[in-house]
Scaffold this active site. Sequence first.
Site, PDB file in Angstrom:
ATOM      1  CG  ASP A  15      -0.254   0.119   2.501  1.00  0.00           C
ATOM      2  OD1 ASP A  15       0.970   0.344   2.499  1.00  0.00           O
ATOM      3  OD2 ASP A  15      -0.911   0.006   3.542  1.00  0.00           O
TER       4      ASP A  15
ATOM      5  CG  ASP B 179      -5.801  -5.411   2.080  1.00  0.00           C
ATOM      6  OD1 ASP B 179      -6.443  -4.626   1.374  1.00  0.00           O
ATOM      7  OD2 ASP B 179      -5.419  -5.111   3.236  1.00  0.00           O
TER       8      ASP B 179
ATOM      9  CB  CYS C  87     -10.203 -27.753   7.375  1.00  0.00           C
ATOM     10  SG  CYS C  87      -9.128 -26.310   7.233  1.00  0.00           S
TER      11      CYS C  87
ATOM     12  CB  CYS D 263      -5.638 -25.418   8.208  1.00  0.00           C
ATOM     13  SG  CYS D 263      -6.476 -25.686   9.773  1.00  0.00           S
TER      14      CYS D 263
ATOM     15  CB  CYS E 263      -8.364 -28.886  10.792  1.00  0.00           C
ATOM     16  SG  CYS E 263      -9.487 -27.460  10.941  1.00  0.00           S
TER      17      CYS E 263
ATOM     18  CG  HIS F 200      -9.006 -22.797  10.653  1.00  0.00           C
ATOM     19  ND1 HIS F 200      -9.424 -23.961  10.059  1.00  0.00           N
ATOM     20  CD2 HIS F 200     -10.127 -22.016  10.769  1.00  0.00           C
ATOM     21  CE1 HIS F 200     -10.729 -23.906   9.832  1.00  0.00           C
ATOM     22  NE2 HIS F 200     -11.177 -22.735  10.254  1.00  0.00           N
TER      23      HIS F 200
END
Lengths: 341, 341
Positions: B60, B233, B271, B273, B276, B301
């Site tokens: 940015d 974002d 999931c 991740c 999990c 996650h």
Amino acid sequence: MPVGTQGTVKGLTIDQVASTGADMILGNTYHLRLRPGHETVARLGGLHAMSGWDGPILTDSGGFQVFSLGSLNQVTEQAATFRSHIDGAIVVLTPEHSIEIQEALGSDVAMVLDHVIALPAPQAEVEDALARSIRWAARCRAASTRSDQALFAIVQGGLDAQLRRQCATELAAMPFEGYAVGGLSVGETPEEMYATAAITTPHLPVDKPRYLMGVGTPRDLIENVARGIDLFDCVMPTRNGRNGLAFTDEGPLKLRNATHREDQRPLMQDCECLACRHSRGYLRHLFNAKEMLGPTLLSHHNLTYYGRLMSEVRTALEQGRFEEYAAGKLRGWGYEPIPLG
Amino acid sequence: MPVGTQGTVKGLTIDQVASTGADMILGNTYHLRLRPGHETVARLGGLHAMSGWDGPILTDSGGFQVFSLGSLNQVTEQAATFRSHIDGAIVVLTPEHSIEIQEALGSDVAMVLDHVIALPAPQAEVEDALARSIRWAARCRAASTRSDQALFAIVQGGLDAQLRRQCATELAAMPFEGYAVGGLSVGETPEEMYATAAITTPHLPVDKPRYLMGVGTPRDLIENVARGIDLFDCVMPTRNGRNGLAFTDEGPLKLRNATHREDQRPLMQDCECLACRHSRGYLRHLFNAKEMLGPTLLSHHNLTYYGRLMSEVRTALEQGRFEEYAAGKLRGWGYEPIPLG
């Protein structure tokens, strides 16, 4: 063993712990008894299932934490009674309860509960605590019911050679799967620590693991292996990592120092850890900016460094060149090897 | 885009960020200008080399942070002048300096510097800031020298349809590689945000990315994609993760709640991740015990959840069944889809 006090090695996922080369980790009975509670751990499948660690886990007995973290701390022949450092609740820890907790946690190696006292103390008090620790070890052995869980005894006796010998000899005569040297790394000099290890290990069975609790610096590992120690645990790699200190073959680096600001080099060449994929300048920035990634990366580096050190020690021992290896490492850190005996 | 404000997505190694499915990350010009400094980043090889991220990075411009984090904040036609929130140093940020910083950081996409003001404000002030933002966008375009760095303009105009249209039309006539909708997610209702996206996107080129800055909840992503937004974002997945909140198809879970204490289920079935792999009970314990691993696992996650959501959105769009997909997701979270136009 990396230390996973509360069921996690601080700052690292369990895969990251495995990738440091660690074979075995430690959990703390005192902490897990208080939070989340050993029964909760059991209902979540035990410490292995909960944390995801499928290698061996050793749990300490809680004796040292009752002494160092609890308050109140009344010890009778029956039990240690203390107030939780979390919520002030009164907890009664007997040798039997310590075993019950460790069986619920489901560790592979449990430790006996011992009576830890502040040193220096009058000789009568030291001897009294030592005798009680030996009786408590026998009670732990009797209370143990899991055939899949080893039990290690703990040799106490401070810096007193006579007491260490006596305690080691009495415990060695009892049926334990391993033996720890406790009560060190509590403020004594490195030379006193090494001398105490040297007088204790000859009285312990050579065919069982000998474990020095709560030790230590890379130098401590080398000097104590030279004196017959097989196994260590210490928060030093992770705690120092969280504080911005990285172990290297040239000694520790303090990553917060301005000298690292634009240093493009990794902490070490040829280190396969996650931190050494980055520049020292980036690591310094992470600590300056208080980013969690700094502690994570340096914990991973330090555990990788310790793991590699112990792996190299094993290879050097197998190849009969430990003395030469040890001297080289010690001199890299700025120490002369201390002659044995 | 996961947000990596200070050159790291908080709590995760760069490999873990990649394993969430993220394609592109964001860095903050304001923060990196102040610490470690853009010249230091350049000497450490740029933001890609320093962080180890080899996918695209968007930076940015610093405009929003000058407004939200700095103090003093004098804006003239020439520059925004502010005091650093770190050390109080006075920093002068011109459109040209913002581009110079972003070129030193070496991002793939730079953003123009805009004049952000607090809303509501008198109409004359809003129009004045808007006109200045358009002039600054032109100065940024003129200052840009790196052919390997795209430059995106930012449409401002608050909730005013007329101003949004005017700003979008003027910027669309200038040569930018992409367009952002700025000034949202600052306290307006979801319905106001969606309506503003809906009136802005038709005035932006369809063949260039349209990016909604600082947004948002899973619902916000779905509703704004429906209105023509391509890119987002937000700190929400990581910030909420650090605070113990996990996004799921049934809405958010607060892991600190006692109800999760002995829950052996993962946050979500299927999931992939890192969180999990563990039980909700273990995750609750990590937050209760203030262990770093809790924030790390929940950040992983939530970013995985967001990444999977956007991946499914792309597939649904390609297969012409976005509306059906969106309605199913929204109802799972407890919302009715809001009709377009």
